[in-house]
Write an enzyme that holds these catalytic residues in place. Structure first.
Site, mmCIF file in Angstrom:
data_model
loop_
_atom_site.group_PDB
_atom_site.id
_atom_site.type_symbol
_atom_site.label_atom_id
_atom_site.label_comp_id
_atom_site.label_asym_id
_atom_site.label_seq_id
_atom_site.Cartn_x
_atom_site.Cartn_y
_atom_site.Cartn_z
ATOM 1 N N THR A 22 0.838 -1.204 0.000
ATOM 2 C CA THR A 22 0.000 0.000 0.000
ATOM 3 C C THR A 22 0.865 1.244 0.000
ATOM 4 O O THR A 22 1.884 1.278 0.678
ATOM 5 C CB THR A 22 -0.831 0.032 1.304
ATOM 6 O OG1 THR A 22 -1.646 -1.115 1.331
ATOM 7 C CG2 THR A 22 -1.671 1.291 1.413
ATOM 8 N N ARG A 58 -13.404 -7.794 -0.631
ATOM 9 C CA ARG A 58 -12.580 -7.804 0.580
ATOM 10 C C ARG A 58 -12.045 -6.379 0.827
ATOM 11 O O ARG A 58 -11.625 -5.695 -0.076
ATOM 12 C CB ARG A 58 -11.425 -8.781 0.411
ATOM 13 C CG ARG A 58 -10.418 -8.808 1.580
ATOM 14 C CD ARG A 58 -9.225 -7.935 1.285
ATOM 15 N NE ARG A 58 -8.190 -8.030 2.318
ATOM 16 C CZ ARG A 58 -7.168 -7.181 2.390
ATOM 17 N NH1 ARG A 58 -7.042 -6.219 1.520
ATOM 18 N NH2 ARG A 58 -6.282 -7.299 3.342
ATOM 19 N N VAL A 59 -12.070 -5.957 2.088
ATOM 20 C CA VAL A 59 -11.548 -4.641 2.452
ATOM 21 C C VAL A 59 -10.451 -4.825 3.501
ATOM 22 O O VAL A 59 -10.637 -5.560 4.472
ATOM 23 C CB VAL A 59 -12.676 -3.739 3.016
ATOM 24 C CG1 VAL A 59 -12.115 -2.394 3.448
ATOM 25 C CG2 VAL A 59 -13.769 -3.536 1.969
ATOM 26 N N GLY A 60 -9.316 -4.155 3.293
ATOM 27 C CA GLY A 60 -8.202 -4.224 4.247
ATOM 28 C C GLY A 60 -8.185 -3.010 5.153
ATOM 29 O O GLY A 60 -9.198 -2.328 5.353
ATOM 30 N N ASP A 61 -7.010 -2.707 5.691
ATOM 31 C CA ASP A 61 -6.881 -1.600 6.648
ATOM 32 C C ASP A 61 -6.853 -0.219 5.976
ATOM 33 O O ASP A 61 -7.156 0.786 6.624
ATOM 34 C CB ASP A 61 -5.571 -1.753 7.433
ATOM 35 C CG ASP A 61 -4.369 -1.708 6.491
ATOM 36 O OD1 ASP A 61 -4.309 -2.551 5.568
ATOM 37 O OD2 ASP A 61 -3.521 -0.810 6.645
ATOM 38 N N THR A 90 1.303 -0.117 6.065
ATOM 39 C CA THR A 90 1.282 -1.047 4.935
ATOM 40 C C THR A 90 1.588 -2.436 5.487
ATOM 41 O O THR A 90 2.272 -2.570 6.496
ATOM 42 C CB THR A 90 2.292 -0.647 3.840
ATOM 43 O OG1 THR A 90 2.287 -1.649 2.812
ATOM 44 C CG2 THR A 90 3.709 -0.501 4.366
ATOM 45 N N GLY A 91 1.052 -3.435 4.832
ATOM 46 C CA GLY A 91 1.258 -4.807 5.315
ATOM 47 C C GLY A 91 -0.049 -5.572 5.238
ATOM 48 O O GLY A 91 -0.918 -5.246 4.415
ATOM 49 N N GLY A 145 -3.498 -6.219 6.001
ATOM 50 C CA GLY A 145 -4.599 -5.434 6.553
ATOM 51 C C GLY A 145 -5.333 -6.116 7.685
ATOM 52 O O GLY A 145 -5.673 -5.491 8.695
HETATM 53 N N1 GLY Z 1 -2.568 -3.129 3.714
HETATM 54 C C1 GLY Z 1 -3.335 -3.300 2.557
HETATM 55 C C2 GLY Z 1 -4.326 -4.355 2.631
HETATM 56 O O1 GLY Z 1 -4.204 -5.287 3.401
HETATM 57 O O2 GLY Z 1 -5.280 -4.287 1.878
#
Ligand code: GLY
Length: 318
Positions: A150, A178-181, A201-202, A204
């Site tokens: 990210t 799907r939704v991340g952080d 970043t990493g 989520g």
């Molecule tokens: N850090 C980005 C995600 O997991 O979508």
């Protein structure tokens, strides 16, 4: 004082543009949007914007978040398809009092109504990467989810305004919707101009478990330097995850306070990031973990050359 810090080498050109704006007393919101759009528009970066890798259904679904540290205005979009610059849509949404976080079809309707540029974000290059990875996963028992970077940034302008923002195509081969952080306030990004900001970043799913960007700002508010705050938050979350779940995903964080002091922490080797401030020209750094602490040094010219060479190398279907 002005400054900007960003995750990954891919942000270098954008940070350079942003720093020119900030040096001329430009607005932090304009500078961060310019910097992130630069990454989104680059077809060679396969985890953000145009050229981002697709989900399981071969669709590029994008997430972005934006926060203004003066007003606490927040805007975010998730799982949006076929729009060129998610960050600009998130920033526009941050002006709304309600309905400022939109997903999927609703986010696309909003973007269309507001006249944002439509674009097919799936490139031939990303399509080939997808097919190759599916094959590798099948043949070599690789993890499909590896490799998702990210772009996250924190920016301070000469008026003392701070902003934080993110943009990503999320996990490669993620499930549809799907939704991340990254579009989640407090996890992927957080900023308070009275204190400072952070961005992540990493993985989520793991970053969200620590509300980690908020946690770093909270630690800075309690008096910690950004470096100390980043290291404590990343170390504590990494340990908690390992203790409770047996493993921790990739966690890499950047932060800057309202004096332009910055920090970074990671639980992986080879995390790159970019910094520019009134006192230092844009520099790409490489961070790694040594004896439980994050150490960093400027990337060598050899590393920088190799980075661009591998990003731009032709991709062929295997
Ligand atoms: N850090 C980005 C995600 O997991 O979508």
């Amino acid at each position: 004082m002005w400054g900007i810090i960003a995750t990954w080498r891919m942000a270098a050109e954008g940070v350079e543009k942003a720093s020119e704006m900030l040096a001329k007393n430009g607005d932090a919101g304009d500078a961060i949007e310019t910097a992130i759009r630069d990454v989104e528009d680059n077809p060679y970066y396969k985890s953000v914007g145009f050229g981002g890798l697709p989900n399981e259904e071969m669709e590029v679904e994008l997430d972005a978040g934006y926060m203004d540290g003066n007003t606490f205005d927040v805007g975010a979009i998730a799982a949006i398809k076929d729009f060129a610059n998610p960050i600009s849509i998130a920033r526009r949404l941050s002006k709304e009092k309600v309905n400022c976080v939109l997903v999927g079809e609703g986010a696309e309707k909003f973007a269309h109504k507001e006249g944002f540029e439509r674009k097919n974000m799936l490139t031939d290059r990303a399509r080939i990467h997808y097919k190759n990875r599916v094959k590798e996963v099948r043949e070599q028992e690789l993890k499909p989810y590896a490799g998702h970077d990210t772009v996250g940034m924190v920016c301070l302008d000469t008026t003392g305004k701070m902003v934080s923002a993110t943009s990503t195509s999320g996990l490669f081969m993620k499930k549809q919707s799907r939704v991340g952080d990254s579009p989640i306030i407090g996890s992927g990004f957080y900023v308070d101009s009275k204190v400072g900001g952070a961005s992540a970043t990493g993985l989520g799913e793991d970053l969200m478990k620590g509300c980690i960007s908020y946690e770093i700002v909270r630690l800075m508010k309690s008096g910690m330097h950004p470096q100390e705050a980043c290291e404590k938050a990343v170390h504590d979350l990494d340990q908690e995850l390992k203790e409770r779940r047996g493993q921790a995903g990739d966690l890499s964080l950047i932060a800057m306070n309202n004096k332009g002091e910055w920090g970074v922490a990671t639980n992986i080797d080879g995390f790159s990031f970019v910094v520019a401030t009134e006192k230092e020209a844009p520099v790409v750094y490489l961070a790694k973990v040594v004896d439980g602490h994050t150490v960093h040094e400027p990337a060598s010219q050899e590393w920088l050359d190799e980075y661009m060479r591998t990003r731009m190398a032709p991709v062929v279907e295997k």
